[in-house]
Write a protein that holds these residues in place. Structure first.
Motif, mmCIF file in Angstrom:
data_model
loop_
_atom_site.group_PDB
_atom_site.id
_atom_site.type_symbol
_atom_site.label_atom_id
_atom_site.label_comp_id
_atom_site.label_asym_id
_atom_site.label_seq_id
_atom_site.Cartn_x
_atom_site.Cartn_y
_atom_site.Cartn_z
ATOM 1 N N VAL A 45 0.842 -1.197 0.000
ATOM 2 C CA VAL A 45 0.000 0.000 0.000
ATOM 3 C C VAL A 45 0.878 1.249 0.000
ATOM 4 O O VAL A 45 0.642 2.200 -0.760
ATOM 5 C CB VAL A 45 -0.975 -0.008 1.205
ATOM 6 C CG1 VAL A 45 -1.653 1.340 1.370
ATOM 7 C CG2 VAL A 45 -2.000 -1.129 1.055
ATOM 8 N N TRP A 46 1.924 1.254 0.831
ATOM 9 C CA TRP A 46 2.824 2.409 0.906
ATOM 10 C C TRP A 46 3.536 2.618 -0.438
ATOM 11 O O TRP A 46 3.642 3.750 -0.908
ATOM 12 C CB TRP A 46 3.838 2.218 2.045
ATOM 13 C CG TRP A 46 4.668 3.429 2.279
ATOM 14 C CD1 TRP A 46 4.356 4.499 3.085
ATOM 15 C CD2 TRP A 46 5.953 3.728 1.715
ATOM 16 N NE1 TRP A 46 5.368 5.433 3.040
ATOM 17 C CE2 TRP A 46 6.361 4.979 2.207
ATOM 18 C CE3 TRP A 46 6.787 3.050 0.834
ATOM 19 C CZ2 TRP A 46 7.562 5.572 1.854
ATOM 20 C CZ3 TRP A 46 7.992 3.632 0.476
ATOM 21 C CH2 TRP A 46 8.367 4.884 0.981
ATOM 22 N N LEU A 47 4.020 1.533 -1.049
ATOM 23 C CA LEU A 47 4.696 1.663 -2.344
ATOM 24 C C LEU A 47 3.750 2.250 -3.394
ATOM 25 O O LEU A 47 4.136 3.138 -4.161
ATOM 26 C CB LEU A 47 5.237 0.313 -2.805
ATOM 27 C CG LEU A 47 6.404 -0.252 -1.997
ATOM 28 C CD1 LEU A 47 6.707 -1.690 -2.428
ATOM 29 C CD2 LEU A 47 7.638 0.625 -2.123
ATOM 30 N N ALA A 48 2.514 1.768 -3.441
ATOM 31 C CA ALA A 48 1.550 2.287 -4.414
ATOM 32 C C ALA A 48 1.248 3.763 -4.148
ATOM 33 O O ALA A 48 1.214 4.573 -5.079
ATOM 34 C CB ALA A 48 0.274 1.459 -4.383
ATOM 35 N N LYS A 49 1.065 4.099 -2.882
ATOM 36 C CA LYS A 49 0.759 5.493 -2.515
ATOM 37 C C LYS A 49 1.882 6.438 -2.931
ATOM 38 O O LYS A 49 1.641 7.586 -3.282
ATOM 39 C CB LYS A 49 0.528 5.577 -0.999
ATOM 40 C CG LYS A 49 0.210 6.951 -0.494
ATOM 41 C CD LYS A 49 -0.007 6.948 1.000
ATOM 42 C CE LYS A 49 -0.199 8.358 1.518
ATOM 43 N NZ LYS A 49 -0.295 8.391 2.968
ATOM 44 N N HIS A 50 3.113 5.948 -2.925
ATOM 45 C CA HIS A 50 4.277 6.776 -3.267
ATOM 46 C C HIS A 50 4.753 6.544 -4.702
ATOM 47 O O HIS A 50 5.867 6.925 -5.047
ATOM 48 C CB HIS A 50 5.397 6.533 -2.251
ATOM 49 C CG HIS A 50 5.059 7.099 -0.911
ATOM 50 N ND1 HIS A 50 4.319 6.397 0.021
ATOM 51 C CD2 HIS A 50 5.307 8.311 -0.368
ATOM 52 C CE1 HIS A 50 4.148 7.158 1.088
ATOM 53 N NE2 HIS A 50 4.728 8.321 0.881
ATOM 54 N N ASP A 51 3.894 5.940 -5.517
ATOM 55 C CA ASP A 51 4.188 5.708 -6.936
ATOM 56 C C ASP A 51 5.512 4.984 -7.136
ATOM 57 O O ASP A 51 6.338 5.374 -7.957
ATOM 58 C CB ASP A 51 4.161 7.030 -7.706
ATOM 59 C CG ASP A 51 4.007 6.812 -9.202
ATOM 60 O OD1 ASP A 51 3.464 5.759 -9.600
ATOM 61 O OD2 ASP A 51 4.457 7.680 -9.978
ATOM 62 N N LEU A 52 5.705 3.922 -6.353
ATOM 63 C CA LEU A 52 6.931 3.118 -6.419
ATOM 64 C C LEU A 52 6.620 1.695 -6.878
ATOM 65 O O LEU A 52 7.161 0.724 -6.363
ATOM 66 C CB LEU A 52 7.626 3.109 -5.051
ATOM 67 C CG LEU A 52 8.194 4.450 -4.607
ATOM 68 C CD1 LEU A 52 8.597 4.411 -3.140
ATOM 69 C CD2 LEU A 52 9.377 4.845 -5.487
ATOM 70 N N LEU A 53 5.747 1.561 -7.863
ATOM 71 C CA LEU A 53 5.414 0.254 -8.402
ATOM 72 C C LEU A 53 6.592 -0.237 -9.237
ATOM 73 O O LEU A 53 7.062 0.474 -10.127
ATOM 74 C CB LEU A 53 4.147 0.329 -9.243
ATOM 75 C CG LEU A 53 2.902 0.833 -8.487
ATOM 76 C CD1 LEU A 53 1.725 0.946 -9.437
ATOM 77 C CD2 LEU A 53 2.573 -0.068 -7.320
ATOM 78 N N PRO A 54 7.090 -1.434 -8.956
ATOM 79 C CA PRO A 54 8.308 -1.897 -9.631
ATOM 80 C C PRO A 54 8.076 -2.396 -11.053
ATOM 81 O O PRO A 54 7.014 -2.934 -11.370
ATOM 82 C CB PRO A 54 8.787 -3.051 -8.735
ATOM 83 C CG PRO A 54 7.517 -3.569 -8.111
ATOM 84 C CD PRO A 54 6.625 -2.366 -7.930
ATOM 85 N N ASP A 55 9.109 -2.217 -11.880
ATOM 86 C CA ASP A 55 9.171 -2.842 -13.202
ATOM 87 C C ASP A 55 9.728 -4.254 -13.058
ATOM 88 O O ASP A 55 9.366 -5.152 -13.800
ATOM 89 C CB ASP A 55 10.101 -2.069 -14.142
ATOM 90 C CG ASP A 55 9.685 -0.628 -14.303
ATOM 91 O OD1 ASP A 55 8.503 -0.392 -14.604
ATOM 92 O OD2 ASP A 55 10.538 0.258 -14.113
#
Length: 178
Positions: A45-55
């Motif tokens: 959730v934190w990664l998505a909120k901070h636009d840190l979705l991985p490639d």
């Protein structure tokens, strides 16, 4: 010298979530504890909120890291790691070399990243992942090491093959708790 193509690269280090205590079976087969499952989802959730979705996701083959990735993926997208509402699924590489790895071993895995990868998520174990963070940014890294479900965001100033000590400043950190 900063490479213009390296700008915008993000390396997210994640120590696996809280696992069950060691038992009679092999350490590699330890599952996440209930708290670890909740914390992994909270990290997503934190990664998505901070636009840190991985490639690309580089994940140790240990059960607890694989379960951490599953929880993170669910938290990021609300869907299993095969893909979901947040867009295409990342390339996931399960790497035996990330289990009980030294920081130099983890650095070797990262140097082999596809040059087009913008955001890479590495899910691994202590002490290797904490020591990698210190290696990449000795001034800002937590000298006490990463706790379970700790997320540390590094921004490399070079392309993946040139990733080296002192070349990826820490820009953010978070301890995920569900």
């Amino acid at each position: 010298m900063t490479d213009a193509s390296a700008q915008g690269r993000t390396l997210v280090l994640l120590r696996h979530a809280k696992a069950e205590p060691p038992g009679e079976g092999p350490d590699e087969r330890r599952p996440l504890a209930a708290r670890g499952q909740a914390d992994a989802a909270a990290a997503g959730v934190w990664l998505a909120k901070h636009d840190l979705l991985p490639d690309v996701v580089v994940c140790s083959t240990a059960r607890r890291t694989r379960e951490t990735w599953h929880g993170v993926a669910m938290g990021m997208t609300g869907s299993p790691p095969e893909g979901g509402s947040a867009g295409p699924a990342p390339v996931v590489r399960y790497e035996a070399d990330a289990y009980e790895a030294h920081p130099e071993d983890l650095l070797t895995l990262l140097r082999a990243m596809d040059p087009t990868a913008r955001t890479v998520l590495l899910i691994a174990h202590n002490p290797g992942i904490s020591l990698l963070s210190v290696l990449l940014d000795p001034e800002r890294a937590d000298q006490d090491g990463m706790r379970t479900s700790d997320v540390v965001v590094h921004r490399p100033d070079v392309d993946w093959p040139e990733l080296a000590p002192n070349r990826a400043p820490i820009t953010d950190r978070h301890t995920a708790r569900g």
